[in-house]
Design an enzyme around this catalytic site. Structure first.
Site, PDB file in Angstrom:
ATOM      1  N   ARG A 126       0.821  -1.234   0.000  1.00 15.22           N
ATOM      2  CA  ARG A 126       0.000   0.000   0.000  1.00 15.22           C
ATOM      3  C   ARG A 126       0.844   1.269   0.000  1.00 15.22           C
ATOM      4  NH1 ARG A 126      -3.408  -2.943   3.563  1.00 15.22           N
ATOM      5  NH2 ARG A 126      -5.189  -3.741   2.394  1.00 15.22           N
ATOM      6  N   LYS A 138       2.283  12.107 -10.614  1.00 18.99           N
ATOM      7  CA  LYS A 138       1.504  11.143 -11.403  1.00 18.99           C
ATOM      8  C   LYS A 138       2.376   9.929 -11.694  1.00 18.99           C
ATOM      9  CE  LYS A 138      -1.776  13.836 -14.153  1.00 18.99           C
ATOM     10  NZ  LYS A 138      -2.206  14.134 -15.524  1.00 18.99           N
ATOM     11  N   GLU A 189       7.965  18.567 -24.238  1.00 17.30           N
ATOM     12  CA  GLU A 189       7.279  19.024 -23.015  1.00 17.30           C
ATOM     13  C   GLU A 189       7.841  20.375 -22.549  1.00 17.30           C
ATOM     14  OE1 GLU A 189       4.660  17.391 -22.018  1.00 17.30           O
ATOM     15  OE2 GLU A 189       4.945  15.250 -22.456  1.00 17.30           O
ATOM     16  N   LYS A 239       5.999  24.009 -14.486  1.00 20.71           N
ATOM     17  CA  LYS A 239       5.058  22.917 -14.186  1.00 20.71           C
ATOM     18  C   LYS A 239       4.680  22.918 -12.710  1.00 20.71           C
ATOM     19  CE  LYS A 239       3.879  18.084 -14.438  1.00 20.71           C
ATOM     20  NZ  LYS A 239       4.027  16.751 -15.012  1.00 20.71           N
ATOM     21  N   GLU A 284      -5.800  17.838 -10.478  1.00 18.55           N
ATOM     22  CA  GLU A 284      -6.256  18.094 -11.850  1.00 18.55           C
ATOM     23  C   GLU A 284      -7.767  18.279 -11.981  1.00 18.55           C
ATOM     24  OE1 GLU A 284      -4.054  15.821 -14.783  1.00 18.55           O
ATOM     25  OE2 GLU A 284      -5.605  16.182 -16.275  1.00 18.55           O
ATOM     26  N   ARG A 331      -4.496  22.507 -13.685  1.00 20.69           N
ATOM     27  CA  ARG A 331      -3.513  21.485 -14.070  1.00 20.69           C
ATOM     28  C   ARG A 331      -3.818  20.922 -15.457  1.00 20.69           C
ATOM     29  NH1 ARG A 331      -0.585  16.699 -10.529  1.00 20.69           N
ATOM     30  NH2 ARG A 331       0.648  15.954 -12.286  1.00 20.69           N
ATOM     31  N   ASN A 374      -2.227  19.451 -20.295  1.00 21.88           N
ATOM     32  CA  ASN A 374      -2.665  18.476 -21.313  1.00 21.88           C
ATOM     33  C   ASN A 374      -2.602  19.037 -22.730  1.00 21.88           C
ATOM     34  OD1 ASN A 374      -3.198  16.574 -19.355  1.00 21.88           O
ATOM     35  ND2 ASN A 374      -5.271  17.338 -19.014  1.00 21.88           N
ATOM     36  N   HIS A 418      -1.925  16.929 -25.828  1.00 19.10           N
ATOM     37  CA  HIS A 418      -2.051  15.530 -25.414  1.00 19.10           C
ATOM     38  C   HIS A 418      -3.354  14.862 -25.825  1.00 19.10           C
ATOM     39  CE1 HIS A 418       1.564  16.474 -23.257  1.00 19.10           C
ATOM     40  NE2 HIS A 418       1.658  15.260 -22.768  1.00 19.10           N
ATOM     41  N   HIS A 444      -1.993  11.867 -27.507  1.00 20.38           N
ATOM     42  CA  HIS A 444      -2.241  10.535 -26.949  1.00 20.38           C
ATOM     43  C   HIS A 444      -3.000   9.658 -27.938  1.00 20.38           C
ATOM     44  CE1 HIS A 444      -1.661  11.225 -22.354  1.00 20.38           C
ATOM     45  NE2 HIS A 444      -0.589  10.718 -22.917  1.00 20.38           N
ATOM     46  N   HIS A 470       6.702   9.422 -26.928  1.00 19.79           N
ATOM     47  CA  HIS A 470       5.663  10.283 -26.358  1.00 19.79           C
ATOM     48  C   HIS A 470       5.765  11.732 -26.859  1.00 19.79           C
ATOM     49  CE1 HIS A 470       2.791  11.807 -23.489  1.00 19.79           C
ATOM     50  NE2 HIS A 470       3.674  12.671 -23.052  1.00 19.79           N
TER      51      HIS A 470
END
Ligand SMILES: NC(=O)c1ccc[n+]([C@@H]2O[C@H](COP(=O)([O-])OP(=O)(O)OC[C@H]3O[C@@H](n4cnc5c(N)ncnc54)[C@H](O)[C@@H]3O)[C@@H](O)[C@H]2O)c1
Ligand SMILES: [Zn+2]
Length: 253
Positions: free
Chosen positions: A14, A36, A78, A115, A125, A129, A133, A136, A140, A156
């Site tokens: 955990r 993330k 980025e 950032k 987010e 935030r 994106n 993206h 993506h 990416h």
């Protein structure tokens, strides 16, 4: 690798404390900030993941000396994105220096700071935030589509660079960005990145991948667009048909 390592550390018993030592430009300027973690699942990018902050992040630009130039450029996408959504002066500087700099220390520090400032306002987010994106939604979709095609995978940042051109074009269509800014963005990105190859018959199939995007609410695709260079705007609804049109635009360039 920071995504995978962080994900495992967040799940093991955990969650155990972990530190990150990112060795790619992408991981240094992006994945190492904001907590993330995630992995691709069933052909979709980052579909399994959790938010988990590392106990510390150690960034040493010296690692970049041995990095494949293609990987370096991928991370640079980025760096450009951070400038486009939040810092017009940084974009002007990038147009002068481009990716061909010897010492990355200042560029990394500045990009991380941009950032961090955005993430600090909205760690989970729900609002600002989402600015991160930019590029993206289409990026993506392209990345996932090409991941499903053996031998055609791209990095990416290469997908994000193409996505930024498509989404800058969408920004013009939505009456937000002016044509001159679009032209500057396109010219600069094409001076660094090769064009992503696909055939026009594939545009609908690629656009369809955007439906699966984690950022969607219901059937609306919420995209981050640009109001100007250095100013992003989030939660802009776009349709799958508009995304397909942006891919056709990119394909014609
Ligand atoms: N969590 C986030 O916020 C976030 C942000 C951006 C990207 N990502 C994800 O990160 C993933 C890419 O991670 P990555 O950039 O760490 O790539 P990676 O770990 O896949 O490394 C890329 C390649 O470079 C090699 N390499 C790494 N460092 C090197 C060095 N210093 N010298 C020589 N070779 C080196 C690796 O062995 C590998 O072959 C993407 O899938 C992307 O989706 C996550
Ligand atoms: Zn990214």
């Amino acid at each position: 690798m920071t995504d995978l390592g962080g994900f495992c550390a967040a799940l093991y018993k955990r969650g155990i404390r972990f530190v990150q030592v990112p060795t790619t430009l992408l991981a240094q300027v992006d994945a190492s900030v904001g907590g993330k973690t995630g992995i691709d699942f069933q052909g979709f990018k980052n579909h399994l993941g959790v938010f988990q902050e590392p106990a510390g992040v150690f960034i040493d630009p010296k690692f970049l000396a041995t990095l494949d130039p293609r990987q370096l450029k991928s991370g640079y996408a980025e760096v450009v994105k951070h400038a486009l959504i939040a810092d017009a002066a940084a974009f002007r500087e990038q147009r002068i220096n481009s990716v061909f700099i010897d010492d990355w220390t200042d560029a990394i520090q500045h990009s991380v700071a941009l950032k961090q400032e955005i993430v600090a306002q909205d760690p989970l987010e729900n609002g600002p935030r989402k600015l991160l994106n930019f590029g993206h939604t289409v990026g993506h979709a392209l990345e996932s589509f090409l991941l499903s095609q053996p031998g055609r995978e791209i990095l990416h940042g290469e997908a994000v660079a193409a996505g930024m051109i498509c989404e800058a074009w969408l920004s013009v269509q939505h009456g937000l960005l002016n044509e001159n800014d679009l032209d500057q963005i396109e010219t600069f990105l094409f001076s660094v990145f090769e064009k992503v190859q696909f055939v026009s018959l594939e545009t609908e199939a690629i656009a369809d991948y955007a439906r699966q995007d984690k950022k969607n609410t219901g059937s609306t695709i919420n995209c981050t667009l640009l109001e100007s260079i250095g100013r992003g705007v989030y939660n802009q609804p776009v349709t799958v048909a508009e995304i397909a049109a942006s891919l056709r635009y990119y394909h014609r360039l």
